[in-house]
Design a protein around this motif. Structure first.
Motif, PDB file in Angstrom:
ATOM      1  N   ALA A  68     -64.903  57.494  -3.744  1.00  0.00           N
ATOM      2  CA  ALA A  68     -64.179  56.240  -3.941  1.00  0.00           C
ATOM      3  C   ALA A  68     -62.678  56.454  -3.827  1.00  0.00           C
ATOM      4  O   ALA A  68     -61.956  55.668  -3.193  1.00  0.00           O
ATOM      5  CB  ALA A  68     -64.533  55.661  -5.309  1.00  0.00           C
ATOM      6  N   PHE A  93     -69.175  52.310  -2.082  1.00  0.00           N
ATOM      7  CA  PHE A  93     -69.057  51.526  -3.311  1.00  0.00           C
ATOM      8  C   PHE A  93     -67.616  51.035  -3.521  1.00  0.00           C
ATOM      9  O   PHE A  93     -67.383  49.925  -3.987  1.00  0.00           O
ATOM     10  CB  PHE A  93     -69.502  52.348  -4.517  1.00  0.00           C
ATOM     11  CG  PHE A  93     -70.992  52.593  -4.579  1.00  0.00           C
ATOM     12  CD1 PHE A  93     -71.874  51.883  -3.772  1.00  0.00           C
ATOM     13  CD2 PHE A  93     -71.518  53.536  -5.457  1.00  0.00           C
ATOM     14  CE1 PHE A  93     -73.241  52.107  -3.829  1.00  0.00           C
ATOM     15  CE2 PHE A  93     -72.887  53.759  -5.526  1.00  0.00           C
ATOM     16  CZ  PHE A  93     -73.750  53.051  -4.713  1.00  0.00           C
ATOM     17  N   GLU A  94     -66.644  51.866  -3.154  1.00  0.00           N
ATOM     18  CA  GLU A  94     -65.240  51.470  -3.298  1.00  0.00           C
ATOM     19  C   GLU A  94     -64.904  50.317  -2.352  1.00  0.00           C
ATOM     20  O   GLU A  94     -64.174  49.384  -2.727  1.00  0.00           O
ATOM     21  CB  GLU A  94     -64.325  52.666  -3.024  1.00  0.00           C
ATOM     22  CG  GLU A  94     -62.860  52.385  -3.215  1.00  0.00           C
ATOM     23  CD  GLU A  94     -62.466  52.111  -4.651  1.00  0.00           C
ATOM     24  OE1 GLU A  94     -61.337  51.609  -4.866  1.00  0.00           O
ATOM     25  OE2 GLU A  94     -63.276  52.404  -5.575  1.00  0.00           O
ATOM     26  N   GLN A  96     -66.993  48.050  -1.298  1.00  0.00           N
ATOM     27  CA  GLN A  96     -67.627  46.850  -1.846  1.00  0.00           C
ATOM     28  C   GLN A  96     -66.866  46.319  -3.048  1.00  0.00           C
ATOM     29  O   GLN A  96     -66.711  45.109  -3.225  1.00  0.00           O
ATOM     30  CB  GLN A  96     -69.078  47.177  -2.203  1.00  0.00           C
ATOM     31  CG  GLN A  96     -69.931  47.489  -0.976  1.00  0.00           C
ATOM     32  CD  GLN A  96     -71.318  48.004  -1.318  1.00  0.00           C
ATOM     33  OE1 GLN A  96     -71.550  48.542  -2.399  1.00  0.00           O
ATOM     34  NE2 GLN A  96     -72.251  47.872  -0.379  1.00  0.00           N
ATOM     35  N   LYS A  97     -66.349  47.217  -3.858  1.00  0.00           N
ATOM     36  CA  LYS A  97     -65.564  46.828  -5.025  1.00  0.00           C
ATOM     37  C   LYS A  97     -64.295  46.085  -4.621  1.00  0.00           C
ATOM     38  O   LYS A  97     -63.886  45.110  -5.269  1.00  0.00           O
ATOM     39  CB  LYS A  97     -65.207  48.080  -5.827  1.00  0.00           C
ATOM     40  CG  LYS A  97     -64.300  47.844  -7.024  1.00  0.00           C
ATOM     41  CD  LYS A  97     -63.973  49.157  -7.700  1.00  0.00           C
ATOM     42  CE  LYS A  97     -62.951  48.983  -8.820  1.00  0.00           C
ATOM     43  NZ  LYS A  97     -62.604  50.295  -9.441  1.00  0.00           N
ATOM     44  N   ARG A  98     -63.654  46.521  -3.542  1.00  0.00           N
ATOM     45  CA  ARG A  98     -62.396  45.946  -3.089  1.00  0.00           C
ATOM     46  C   ARG A  98     -62.586  44.818  -2.075  1.00  0.00           C
ATOM     47  O   ARG A  98     -61.602  44.215  -1.620  1.00  0.00           O
ATOM     48  CB  ARG A  98     -61.515  47.040  -2.484  1.00  0.00           C
ATOM     49  CG  ARG A  98     -61.028  48.064  -3.511  1.00  0.00           C
ATOM     50  CD  ARG A  98     -60.300  49.217  -2.843  1.00  0.00           C
ATOM     51  NE  ARG A  98     -59.811  50.169  -3.835  1.00  0.00           N
ATOM     52  CZ  ARG A  98     -58.543  50.202  -4.273  1.00  0.00           C
ATOM     53  NH1 ARG A  98     -57.663  49.334  -3.821  1.00  0.00           N
ATOM     54  NH2 ARG A  98     -58.180  51.100  -5.176  1.00  0.00           N
TER      55      ARG A  98
END
Length: 329
Positions: A223, A252-253, A255-257
């Motif tokens: 991430a 995942f990073e 998708q988070k952003r």
């Protein structure tokens, strides 16, 4: 052993062969002997056997880390083949430290193992000398080294990284970032970096040191790498993670952003773990023959140990890899 022979109605020699050389007795006879062994709780004394034959029925395996899932299939392939021939696998962890590996090699040799399997291909001169003097067969299986100790069963990390980088370039990506584990005492990471850089040169792309990152293993590291490359070099359009866990953390990073993959940035990985197939988007990766490496390693070791197949000394078996194109690129 005499008690087992009496109860099974066979000779002591048959019991010995059933336990130590199963290929020399029929499956029915072996099962008959093993059934009696279980009934009376007989435990073969492998130490006594090693004293009489100068070698044990143990194969030593040294890996850099026991918490890395990529070794699971290789260990399984090794163990399944060895077990069928009456051998056992003993595993130790070197922690990416050549000096620790040397100490473990010394311990295994003192236990009179019949063979050694080394994932790393960078060894101290003292470790290499000890192995040569021992005379036991050794297989290196984490990479294809320029100067093998003995036998090699693996794939080329350089060629795999080169192939994936070339694939990204041919898809039209021009600013390809690269992330890997630290290359200190890690010949696999060094070769992957070399393969990546060789592909960039072939594609006519200039390497950018700002987007070549080394890090620790872990989702958080993946991430962090993704966040750094996008924020420091906004024009980056692809990230090749030379490690499966790094790639998952990077995804995942994104998708988070709210960064679209591959709309904002494409993502590629090394190793085809199940998770990469089932996340959305699924991740393009390199499928590596982990199980086959373990199986072939065991077979050539046993050929040397049991059959005395000295013609295999110096063998280099390249089991190749497969590039898997998925949604992330």
């Amino acid at each position: 052993m005499r008690d087992v022979a009496v109860r099974a109605g066979v000779s002591i020699m048959t019991v010995s062969r059933a336990l130590n050389e199963p290929g020399k007795v029929s499956p029915e006879m072996r099962e008959k002997v093993l059934r009696v062994v279980r009934e009376i709780g007989y435990l073969p004394n492998h130490l006594a056997g090693s004293l009489s034959s100068s070698r044990s029925t143990t194969i030593g395996l040294i890996v850099p880390s026991i918490d890395n899932s990529i070794y699971t299939q290789t260990v399984k392939g090794l163990s399944e083949v060895l077990k069928r021939s009456g051998f056992q696998l003993m595993i130790a962890e070197s922690g990416y430290d050549p000096n620790e590996e040397e100490e473990l090699i010394t311990i295994f040799l003192s236990q009179r193992v019949s063979g050694l399997v080394l994932h790393s291909t960078e060894h101290t001169p003292q470790a290499a000398e000890k192995i040569r003097k021992s005379g036991i067969p050794v297989v290196e299986n984490g990479n294809i080294p320029a100067e093998p100790l003995d036998m090699v069963v693996s794939f080329s990390n350089h060629d795999a990284a080169y192939a994936m980088t070339m694939h990204l370039g041919r898809l039209g990506y021009r600013k390809i970032a690269f992330a890997s584990l630290y290359s200190v005492h890690n010949d696999r990471s060094k070769d992957r970096l070399d393969g990546y850089q060789a592909a960039l040169r072939q594609l006519g792309l200039d390497p950018d040191p700002r987007i070549v990152l080394e890090t620790e293993r872990g989702l958080a590291s993946g991430a962090e790498v993704m966040a750094r490359v996008v924020q420091s070099v906004p024009e980056v359009d692809a990230l090749f993670c030379a490690g499966d866990v790094l790639a998952v953390g990077a995804l995942f990073e994104c998708q988070k952003r709210g960064w679209q993959v591959p709309g904002r940035i494409a993502l590629a990985s090394f190793d085809d773990v199940d998770l990469l197939r089932h996340v959305s988007p699924s991740v393009s990766t390199l499928r590596l023959p982990r199980y086959d490496i373990g199986e072939r390693t065991a077979r050539i070791l046993l050929s040397r140990i049991i059959d005395g197949a000295e013609h295999l000394r110096g063998s280099v078996i390249d089991l190749k890899f497969e590039l898997i194109q998925r949604e992330s690129t």
